[in-house]
Design a protein around this motif. Structure first.
Motif, short mmCIF file in Angstrom:
data_model
loop_
_atom_site.label_atom_id
_atom_site.label_comp_id
_atom_site.label_asym_id
_atom_site.label_seq_id
_atom_site.Cartn_x
_atom_site.Cartn_y
_atom_site.Cartn_z
N LEU A 187 32.11 24.68 45.69
CA LEU A 187 33.51 24.86 46.05
C LEU A 187 34.37 25.23 44.84
N GLU A 188 34.06 24.62 43.70
CA GLU A 188 34.80 24.96 42.48
C GLU A 188 34.57 26.42 42.09
N GLU A 189 33.35 26.89 42.25
CA GLU A 189 33.04 28.28 41.93
C GLU A 189 33.75 29.23 42.89
N GLU A 190 33.76 28.84 44.17
CA GLU A 190 34.44 29.68 45.14
C GLU A 190 35.94 29.73 44.86
N LYS A 191 36.48 28.59 44.48
CA LYS A 191 37.90 28.55 44.15
C LYS A 191 38.20 29.45 42.95
N LYS A 192 37.33 29.38 41.95
CA LYS A 192 37.53 30.23 40.76
C LYS A 192 37.43 31.72 41.14
N GLU A 193 36.46 32.05 41.98
CA GLU A 193 36.32 33.44 42.42
C GLU A 193 37.55 33.91 43.18
N LEU A 194 38.06 33.02 44.05
CA LEU A 194 39.25 33.38 44.80
C LEU A 194 40.47 33.52 43.89
N ASP A 195 40.57 32.63 42.90
CA ASP A 195 41.67 32.73 41.95
C ASP A 195 41.59 34.04 41.15
N ASP A 196 40.37 34.39 40.74
CA ASP A 196 40.19 35.65 40.00
C ASP A 196 40.56 36.85 40.87
N TYR A 197 40.13 36.79 42.12
CA TYR A 197 40.43 37.91 43.01
C TYR A 197 41.92 37.98 43.30
N LYS A 198 42.53 36.80 43.42
CA LYS A 198 43.97 36.76 43.63
C LYS A 198 44.71 37.40 42.45
N ALA A 199 44.23 37.11 41.23
CA ALA A 199 44.84 37.72 40.05
C ALA A 199 44.68 39.23 40.07
N GLN A 200 43.50 39.70 40.50
CA GLN A 200 43.26 41.14 40.60
C GLN A 200 44.18 41.78 41.63
N VAL A 201 44.35 41.08 42.74
CA VAL A 201 45.24 41.61 43.77
C VAL A 201 46.68 41.69 43.25
N GLU A 202 47.09 40.67 42.49
CA GLU A 202 48.44 40.70 41.92
C GLU A 202 48.59 41.88 40.96
N VAL A 203 47.54 42.12 40.16
CA VAL A 203 47.57 43.26 39.24
C VAL A 203 47.68 44.56 40.03
#
Length: 390
Positions: A187-203
């Protein structure tokens, strides 16, 4: 004097020809209309140039509209991309919230499991301690207390089951702990992946927003260019319209001057002895000479005075000095007000008075010419000082 008396010009020139300023030939008739012909040609050239400019501006306007439409299409695409990115971001944020809730629940389960683990650990520790300290004795005592061999076998089987149960519980505890830890890590890894993807989407959202802003600015710039081009096109169209009107007027004026030239050829001239000058004519003529040729030599001043007197003698013009000088649109100092100032201040010089006196006696150095102006190409005549007399 400006060449503004258009309707009388041809007639006067024909009169001049008859009087001997220019020999009367077919070619001399053109002198009366040379200036108008030149203006007509210039007006036609200006119209052609304005039409070329209008055509070029319309072509530029068409290109600008195409560029604007292309930019508008790009902007629509970018807006769609931006909307899609925003929708994806909202969906991801929902997924992240769900994952965070799952992680929180898992952490609660893990805390509960750890508490159970602690209890199980303490229980097992006591069990192991008991087994280590007393199991051998207890086991032997249980075996030796068997009533018979069958009871011995039953008690031996019970001891085996008890040991197997202990091992099973230990294994379950270990597996549960490992599973919870693995789930938490996942779950922590999934959360990190989602956070990274969220940052990419913001970019990506920022990039698309930037493109939208740039494209909108470009469209605004194109709209300004289009407005300017439309204004230029309108100005060219207005200029063409004015040139067409001017050409029509010049064509009509040319025809009128030719008619007046033919009429002037048949007109009569008076002798200077037939003219009766009024009081103030000398003062008026001298000041007009001052305004038209005050900075020139005596020859130029006499030439200006001669033109005025020649008009008085011609039957085509008014028969008095006052009437000739104040005839509409003939002498520029009258229209500009310079003559009025000169008369009020008495600016005429002695040379100007001498030229007026000689002209009023019938002396002339320009023959019977009745026009003068600054020289222009195509206009022939007698050049004295800064004027050509014709």
């Amino acid at each position: 004097m400006k060449h503004t008396g258009k309707q009388n010009m041809a007639a006067v020139l024909i009169a001049v020809l008859l009087a001997g300023c220019i020999p009367m030939t077919t070619a001399t008739t053109a002198y009366a209309t040379d200036a108008t012909r030149k203006k007509l040609q210039e007006a036609q050239n200006q119209k052609s140039q304005a039409q070329e400019d209008l055509n070029q501006t319309q072509e530029d306007l068409q290109n600008l509209n195409q560029e604007k439409d292309s930019l508008q299409g790009a902007l629509n695409t970018l807006n769609s991309q931006l909307k899609e990115v925003s929708n994806n971001l909202e969906e991801l944020e929902t997924q992240i919230d769900d994952k965070e809730a799952e992680i929180e629940q898992t952490q609660e389960d893990l805390a509960e499991a750890k508490a159970t683990e602690e209890l199980q650990y303490e229980s097992m520790k006591k069990r192991i301690q008991f087994i280590y300290e007393t199991q051998d004795y207890v086991m032997l005592e249980m075996l030796f207390a068997s009533a018979n061999f069958s009871d011995f076998l039953n008690r031996s089987d019970y001891i085996d089951q008890l040991s197997a149960y202990d091992r099973k519980k230990l294994q379950e505890y270990t597996e549960t702990k490992e599973q919870i830890q693995a789930t938490e890590k996942q779950l922590e890894e999934e959360k990190k992946e989602l956070d990274d993807y969220k940052a990419q989407v913001e970019v990506e959202k920022s990039r698309v927003s930037g493109l939208v802003g740039q494209t909108s600015t470009s469209i605004a710039g194109k709209k300004n260019e289009i407005s300017q081009a439309e204004a230029e096109a309108l100005a060219y169209e207005q200029s063409i319209k004015e040139q067409e009107e001017n050409i029509s007027k010049l064509q009509a004026q040319l025809a009128e001057e030719i008619r007046l030239s033919q009429l002037a050829a048949q007109s009569a001239w008076r002798d200077i002895s037939e003219v009766g000058f009024a009081e103030g004519d000398r003062y008026l003529l001298a000041n007009l000479i001052y305004c038209e040729a005050g900075g020139e030599g005596y020859a130029g001043q006499l030439a200006v005075g001669s033109v005025v007197i020649n008009r008085v003698l011609s039957s085509v013009y008014p028969d008095s000095v006052v009437g000739v000088i104040y005839q509409g649109r003939q002498f520029s100092p009258v229209a500009s007000g310079r003559l009025a100032i000169a008369l009020a201040e008495g600016r005429a010089t002695a040379s100007c008075y001498q030229a007026a006196d000689d002209a009023m006696k019938g002396n002339t150095n320009v023959g019977n010419c009745v026009y003068f102006r600054t020289p222009i190409e195509g206009l022939s005549g007698i050049n004295i000082g800064g004027h050509v007399f014709y």
